[in-house]
Design a protein around this motif. Structure first.
Motif, PDB file in Angstrom:
ATOM      1  N   LEU A   1       7.997   1.607   5.838  1.00 19.90           N
ATOM      2  CA  LEU A   1       9.033   2.732   7.040  1.00 19.90           C
ATOM      3  C   LEU A   1       8.222   3.755   8.156  1.00 19.90           C
ATOM      4  CD1 LEU A   1      11.490   4.380   5.098  1.00 19.90           C
ATOM      5  CD2 LEU A   1      11.959   3.179   6.646  1.00 19.90           C
ATOM      6  N   LEU A   2       7.243   3.711   7.653  1.00 11.94           N
ATOM      7  CA  LEU A   2       5.961   4.812   8.444  1.00 11.94           C
ATOM      8  C   LEU A   2       4.943   3.346   9.460  1.00 11.94           C
ATOM      9  CD1 LEU A   2       5.302   7.656   6.170  1.00 11.94           C
ATOM     10  CD2 LEU A   2       6.582   7.785   8.417  1.00 11.94           C
ATOM     11  N   TYR A   3       4.829   2.357   8.813  1.00 17.07           N
ATOM     12  CA  TYR A   3       3.972   1.151   9.567  1.00 17.07           C
ATOM     13  C   TYR A   3       3.871   1.286  10.461  1.00 17.07           C
ATOM     14  CZ  TYR A   3       1.264  -2.624  10.116  1.00 17.07           C
ATOM     15  OH  TYR A   3       0.008  -3.719   9.978  1.00 17.07           O
ATOM     16  N   GLN A   4       4.933   1.511  11.712  1.00 19.62           N
ATOM     17  CA  GLN A   4       4.558   1.998  12.951  1.00 19.62           C
ATOM     18  C   GLN A   4       3.647   2.967  13.429  1.00 19.62           C
ATOM     19  OE1 GLN A   4       4.448  -0.939  14.972  1.00 19.62           O
ATOM     20  NE2 GLN A   4       5.488  -2.046  13.423  1.00 19.62           N
ATOM     21  N   GLU A   5       3.736   4.362  12.479  1.00 24.29           N
ATOM     22  CA  GLU A   5       3.662   4.823  13.299  1.00 24.29           C
ATOM     23  C   GLU A   5       2.512   5.296  12.895  1.00 24.29           C
ATOM     24  OE1 GLU A   5       5.990   9.620  13.092  1.00 24.29           O
ATOM     25  OE2 GLU A   5       7.169   7.335  12.191  1.00 24.29           O
ATOM     26  N   LEU A   6       1.970   4.814  11.248  1.00 19.91           N
ATOM     27  CA  LEU A   6       0.451   4.540  10.862  1.00 19.91           C
ATOM     28  C   LEU A   6       0.208   3.320  11.712  1.00 19.91           C
ATOM     29  CD1 LEU A   6       1.250   4.577   7.373  1.00 19.91           C
ATOM     30  CD2 LEU A   6       0.081   6.073   8.341  1.00 19.91           C
ATOM     31  N   HIS A   7       0.318   2.724  12.406  1.00 22.17           N
ATOM     32  CA  HIS A   7      -1.067   1.486  13.012  1.00 22.17           C
ATOM     33  C   HIS A   7      -0.796   2.298  14.332  1.00 22.17           C
ATOM     34  CE1 HIS A   7      -1.499  -2.094  15.469  1.00 22.17           C
ATOM     35  NE2 HIS A   7      -1.099  -2.328  14.265  1.00 22.17           N
ATOM     36  N   ARG A   8      -0.624   3.565  15.105  1.00 22.22           N
ATOM     37  CA  ARG A   8      -0.451   3.880  15.501  1.00 22.22           C
ATOM     38  C   ARG A   8      -2.043   4.915  16.059  1.00 22.22           C
ATOM     39  NH1 ARG A   8       0.937   8.782  17.448  1.00 22.22           N
ATOM     40  NH2 ARG A   8       2.286   9.444  15.870  1.00 22.22           N
ATOM     41  N   LEU A   9      -1.243   5.195  15.253  1.00 28.44           N
ATOM     42  CA  LEU A   9      -2.770   6.691  14.652  1.00 28.44           C
ATOM     43  C   LEU A   9      -3.870   5.481  14.359  1.00 28.44           C
ATOM     44  CD1 LEU A   9      -1.181   8.869  11.735  1.00 28.44           C
ATOM     45  CD2 LEU A   9      -2.073   9.467  13.946  1.00 28.44           C
ATOM     46  N   ALA A  10      -3.390   4.765  13.892  1.00 23.50           N
ATOM     47  CA  ALA A  10      -4.293   3.458  13.446  1.00 23.50           C
ATOM     48  C   ALA A  10      -5.397   3.079  14.790  1.00 23.50           C
ATOM     49  CB  ALA A  10      -4.988   2.099  12.410  1.00 23.50           C
ATOM     50  N   GLU A  11      -4.876   3.171  16.456  1.00 28.23           N
ATOM     51  CA  GLU A  11      -4.714   2.207  17.361  1.00 28.23           C
ATOM     52  C   GLU A  11      -5.877   3.916  18.010  1.00 28.23           C
ATOM     53  OE1 GLU A  11      -1.387   1.109  18.917  1.00 28.23           O
ATOM     54  OE2 GLU A  11      -1.636  -1.006  18.764  1.00 28.23           O
ATOM     55  N   LEU A  12      -5.072   4.969  17.292  1.00 28.41           N
ATOM     56  CA  LEU A  12      -5.826   6.300  18.575  1.00 28.41           C
ATOM     57  C   LEU A  12      -8.032   6.194  17.838  1.00 28.41           C
ATOM     58  CD1 LEU A  12      -3.078   8.529  18.314  1.00 28.41           C
ATOM     59  CD2 LEU A  12      -4.546   8.242  20.073  1.00 28.41           C
ATOM     60  N   HIS A  13      -7.737   5.731  16.479  1.00 32.08           N
ATOM     61  CA  HIS A  13      -8.712   5.741  15.657  1.00 32.08           C
ATOM     62  C   HIS A  13      -9.335   5.207  16.203  1.00 32.08           C
ATOM     63  CE1 HIS A  13      -7.448  10.126  13.276  1.00 32.08           C
ATOM     64  NE2 HIS A  13      -6.727   9.653  12.842  1.00 32.08           N
ATOM     65  N   VAL A  14      -9.072   4.289  16.176  1.00 29.77           N
ATOM     66  CA  VAL A  14     -10.230   3.115  15.734  1.00 29.77           C
ATOM     67  C   VAL A  14     -10.921   3.270  18.121  1.00 29.77           C
ATOM     68  CG1 VAL A  14     -10.088   0.286  17.411  1.00 29.77           C
ATOM     69  CG2 VAL A  14      -9.446   1.485  14.607  1.00 29.77           C
ATOM     70  N   ARG A  15     -10.333   3.911  18.905  1.00 27.80           N
ATOM     71  CA  ARG A  15     -10.381   3.892  20.005  1.00 27.80           C
ATOM     72  C   ARG A  15     -11.274   4.649  20.397  1.00 27.80           C
ATOM     73  NH1 ARG A  15      -5.201   3.695  22.305  1.00 27.80           N
ATOM     74  NH2 ARG A  15      -4.534   5.492  21.879  1.00 27.80           N
ATOM     75  N   ARG A  16     -10.328   5.963  19.461  1.00 32.14           N
ATOM     76  CA  ARG A  16     -11.900   7.193  19.244  1.00 32.14           C
ATOM     77  C   ARG A  16     -12.808   6.990  18.779  1.00 32.14           C
ATOM     78  NH1 ARG A  16      -6.889  11.265  18.076  1.00 32.14           N
ATOM     79  NH2 ARG A  16      -6.332  12.124  20.738  1.00 32.14           N
ATOM     80  N   GLY A  17     -13.265   6.061  17.951  1.00 33.38           N
ATOM     81  CA  GLY A  17     -14.948   5.535  17.593  1.00 33.38           C
ATOM     82  C   GLY A  17     -15.147   4.841  18.554  1.00 33.38           C
TER      83      GLY A  17
END
Length: 196
Positions: free
Chosen positions: A26-42
């Protein structure tokens, strides 16, 4: 929908593996968005993929014992902290490899980090350490940073979730920023050559 999350979270907290898997789906899309943010900030040289980060964070979260998630925002904040930690560890390893402190066989496509990327990794590491320090002193303030800065929740959403006024959340946000600023300044002062 929030009630569905609450029920799944309670069941997952009681070690119901099926509920934890359903919650993750259920939370996969939200978690994927978070992961994208963290990868970009990395940074641009972060060769860690979004999906890999998401799955590593899931394994990290699912493997923890005695961790309770009261609601969806707190689950997302915890997942965000796990992702932040993974990105910082990845950047730390990459920086160590750049400085010759680690012998590691890499694929030909793994381009060495530039000086700018090494500096950015160091800054990310400092921020992670400062947030960990803040979590030790004021866990609610560290969670606020995770919810707003890393998860993207508005101050109004956080206020509603916490049952306080938006003004209280803003006051806490200012306090969190001030404490992080001081922690980062102390970290810079501790490094004799201006680097960490």
């Amino acid at each position: 929908m929030e009630q569905d999350y609450q029920a799944l979270i309670r069941r997952a907290d009681q070690a119901d593996r099926a509920a934890a898997d359903r919650l993750f789906a259920l939370l996969y899309q939200e978690l994927h968005r978070l992961a994208e943010l963290h990868v970009r900030r990395g940074g641009t040289s972060l060769t860690l993929g979004t999906t890999t980060l998401l799955h590593e964070a899931y394994l990290n979260v699912a493997g923890r014992e005695n961790v309770a998630f009261v609601d969806r925002p707190r689950f997302l904040a915890y997942a965000s902290r796990a992702m932040r930690g993974l990105v910082i560890d990845y950047a730390r390893r990459r920086r160590a490899r750049r400085r010759g402190r680690e012998f590691e066989i890499t694929l030909a496509g793994d381009v060495p980090a530039s000086d700018r990327e090494v500096r950015r990794a160091a800054e990310l590491e400092q921020l992670g350490d400062a947030l960990d320090e803040l979590a030790g002193i004021e866990p609610a303030l560290a969670e606020l940073v995770d919810l707003h800065f890393f998860c993207g929740f508005s101050f109004g959403e956080i206020a509603a979730q916490r049952g306080v006024s938006e003004r209280t959340v803003l006051r806490d946000w200012r306090k969190a920023r001030l404490l992080l600023h001081h922690a980062l300044l102390d970290d810079d002062a501790a490094a004799p050559d201006g680097s960490s």
